[in-house]
Design a protein around this motif. Structure first.
Motif, PDB file in Angstrom:
ATOM      1  N   GLY A  86       8.032  14.223   5.018  1.00 29.33           N
ATOM      2  CA  GLY A  86       8.180  12.806   5.306  1.00 29.33           C
ATOM      3  C   GLY A  86       8.575  11.974   4.105  1.00 29.33           C
ATOM      4  N   ILE A  87       8.552  12.559   2.918  1.00 28.13           N
ATOM      5  CA  ILE A  87       8.797  11.778   1.705  1.00 28.13           C
ATOM      6  C   ILE A  87      10.242  11.305   1.590  1.00 28.13           C
ATOM      7  N   ILE A  88      11.177  11.997   2.255  1.00 22.81           N
ATOM      8  CA  ILE A  88      12.578  11.599   2.129  1.00 22.81           C
ATOM      9  C   ILE A  88      13.005  10.588   3.188  1.00 22.81           C
ATOM     10  N   GLY A  89      12.095  10.188   4.051  1.00 23.71           N
ATOM     11  CA  GLY A  89      12.371   9.084   4.966  1.00 23.71           C
ATOM     12  C   GLY A  89      13.010   9.457   6.282  1.00 23.71           C
ATOM     13  N   VAL A  90      13.321  10.732   6.508  1.00 16.86           N
ATOM     14  CA  VAL A  90      14.015  11.111   7.742  1.00 16.86           C
ATOM     15  C   VAL A  90      13.106  10.960   8.956  1.00 16.86           C
ATOM     16  N   SER A  91      11.827  11.333   8.829  1.00 11.23           N
ATOM     17  CA  SER A  91      10.898  11.191   9.957  1.00 11.23           C
ATOM     18  C   SER A  91      10.796   9.736  10.404  1.00 11.23           C
ATOM     19  N   ILE A 132      23.570   9.725  -1.915  1.00 12.31           N
ATOM     20  CA  ILE A 132      22.853   9.582  -3.183  1.00 12.31           C
ATOM     21  C   ILE A 132      22.804  10.907  -3.923  1.00 12.31           C
ATOM     22  N   ALA A 133      22.505  11.994  -3.172  1.00 12.70           N
ATOM     23  CA  ALA A 133      22.376  13.309  -3.792  1.00 12.70           C
ATOM     24  C   ALA A 133      23.695  13.824  -4.336  1.00 12.70           C
ATOM     25  N   THR A 137      22.650  12.046  -9.944  1.00  8.65           N
ATOM     26  CA  THR A 137      21.370  11.375  -9.820  1.00  8.65           C
ATOM     27  C   THR A 137      20.236  12.338 -10.153  1.00  8.65           C
ATOM     28  N   THR A 138      19.026  11.823 -10.187  1.00  7.31           N
ATOM     29  CA  THR A 138      17.862  12.637 -10.488  1.00  7.31           C
ATOM     30  C   THR A 138      16.982  12.754  -9.249  1.00  7.31           C
ATOM     31  N   THR A 139      16.029  13.684  -9.308  1.00  8.49           N
ATOM     32  CA  THR A 139      15.115  13.834  -8.182  1.00  8.49           C
ATOM     33  C   THR A 139      14.257  12.589  -7.997  1.00  8.49           C
ATOM     34  N   LEU A 140      13.949  11.907  -9.095  1.00 10.17           N
ATOM     35  CA  LEU A 140      13.172  10.670  -8.988  1.00 10.17           C
ATOM     36  C   LEU A 140      13.916   9.633  -8.162  1.00 10.17           C
ATOM     37  N   THR A 141      15.230   9.553  -8.336  1.00  4.80           N
ATOM     38  CA  THR A 141      16.034   8.620  -7.545  1.00  4.80           C
ATOM     39  C   THR A 141      15.956   8.954  -6.069  1.00  4.80           C
ATOM     40  N   LEU A 142      16.001  10.257  -5.737  1.00  3.52           N
ATOM     41  CA  LEU A 142      15.892  10.676  -4.341  1.00  3.52           C
ATOM     42  C   LEU A 142      14.529  10.310  -3.766  1.00  3.52           C
ATOM     43  N   LEU A 144      12.550   7.854  -4.740  1.00  8.09           N
ATOM     44  CA  LEU A 144      12.500   6.402  -4.568  1.00  8.09           C
ATOM     45  C   LEU A 144      13.324   5.966  -3.360  1.00  8.09           C
ATOM     46  N   ALA A 145      14.480   6.602  -3.162  1.00  7.10           N
ATOM     47  CA  ALA A 145      15.309   6.286  -1.997  1.00  7.10           C
ATOM     48  C   ALA A 145      14.570   6.639  -0.710  1.00  7.10           C
ATOM     49  N   GLY A 146      13.895   7.806  -0.700  1.00 11.49           N
ATOM     50  CA  GLY A 146      13.122   8.203   0.477  1.00 11.49           C
ATOM     51  C   GLY A 146      11.983   7.248   0.765  1.00 11.49           C
ATOM     52  N   VAL A 147      11.281   6.814  -0.276  1.00 11.34           N
ATOM     53  CA  VAL A 147      10.188   5.857  -0.105  1.00 11.34           C
ATOM     54  C   VAL A 147      10.716   4.539   0.450  1.00 11.34           C
ATOM     55  N   ALA A 148      11.867   4.098  -0.068  1.00 15.10           N
ATOM     56  CA  ALA A 148      12.463   2.841   0.414  1.00 15.10           C
ATOM     57  C   ALA A 148      12.851   2.970   1.886  1.00 15.10           C
TER      58      ALA A 148
END
Length: 328
Positions: A86-91, A132-133, A137-142, A144-148
């Motif tokens: 769920g961290i990447i926002g798809v759910s 984004i990927a 970019t870095t994994t941190l950016t991914l 943060l994008a997922g959280v947003a």
């Protein structure tokens, strides 16, 4: 050890799959159930076994395996034991797509409408994450994008619930958001199977990159790993698995967080060696949770998403506390 682990987890998943076929409110003995599933038998047994219990058990295996596999891949990719699908926002975006379908009132037009709405929501998240990927970019950016994405989708879902003029529609939305395998058909199985299979392949092909990433991104790049390609494959694979599952069952959380931690001590802790055991363990855990959802309160079946949250939330808190202690 690896072969024995695979065989043991596969046997456990198969045992729970059979149990899922045999357990339900309809009092069918094992012989009648087997006849209804394979050899025909009475019309009632055929309907119960082939149209109700079989799709439910198959979805339990497929979605549990997808969540376990995705969780193991993300924990290796992000090098974070607290990561989960769920961290990447798809759910969240898939849930939002389904909620919009409920809100517009077209969910009852066809069995395909609700999954289609959820898949559209998941596709939007996938395209954004892949864009984004694909960059430098870095994994941190991914993360943060997922959280947003998760926060935005959650806020929009709450807005739709707030604006819904029909209380019955709001009830249906909330019930679907809790996640459940019941009342699904073989149509739902065929809707999500091709997408999940593509996600499984992408993640399993990323095993070497995950092993290299365990030493850090710079080391992985020096070992010849194409980081942009690895991000695309892992993020795309996880998004396909999670989006397809959410599209047909609603959001089922914490399976991808719990299972990798349970099987990791039984492996050599290399991320690639954790993928298949996590998939098998995820299938077993979701099947067990779905069986429990039927028998804990027989007169009012629980949603399996509620049970996985009851298991996963305390486990997550324990991981946070343990991580804090280790950091001190």
């Amino acid at each position: 050890m690896s072969i024995r682990l695979h065989i043991g987890l596969a046997a456990l998943a198969m045992l729970l799959f059979v149990a899922s076929l045999l357990i339900g409110p309809a009092a069918l003995d094992p012989l009648t159930s087997l006849k209804g599933l394979i050899a025909g038998g009475g019309e009632a047994a055929i309907i119960i076994m082939r149209e109700i219990r079989l799709p439910r058990a198959l979805l339990g295996v497929m979605i549990g395996a997808s969540l376990g596999l995705s969780g193991a891949a993300l924990q290796g990719f992000l090098r974070n034991p607290l990561a989960e699908p769920g961290i990447i926002g798809v759910s969240a975006t898939a849930s939002l797509g389904a909620v919009v379908v409920f809100y517009t009132g077209i969910a009852g037009a066809s069995i395909f409408v609700l999954p289609a709405g959820a898949l559209v929501g998941a596709t939007v998240a996938v395209l954004l994450l892949l864009a984004i990927a694909a960059g430098n970019t870095t994994t941190l950016t991914l993360i943060l994008a997922g959280v947003a994405l998760t926060s935005l989708a959650g806020a929009l879902t709450s807005l739709v619930l707030n604006l819904s003029p029909n209380p019955f529609a709001s009830y249906e939305i909330i019930f679907w958001l809790l996640g459940s395998l019941k009342d699904r058909s073989m149509v739902h199985v065929w809707i999500c199977l091709p997408l999940m299979a593509a996600g499984w392949i992408l993640i399993l092909l990323s095993g070497r990159a995950l092993d290299a990433l365990s030493f850090g991104e710079e080391t992985a790049a020096s070992l010849g790993v194409d980081m942009a390609r690895a991000r695309l494959m892992i993020v795309g694979g996880v998004a396909l698995c999670v989006g397809a599952g959410t599209a047909v069952t609603g959001a089922i959380g914490f399976v991808g967080l719990v299972v990798p931690h349970l099987v990791r001590p039984l492996t050599d802790r290399m991320p690639s060696r954790l993928l298949v055991p996590s998939a098998l363990g995820g299938a077993a855990l979701l099947l067990a949770a779905d069986i429990a959802a039927r028998v804990v309160v027989p007169e009012r079946e629980l949603n399996v998403g509620v049970l996985t949250a009851l298991i996963g939330a305390p486990f997550f808190l324990w991981l946070v506390i343990r991580s804090r202690r280790e950091a001190i």
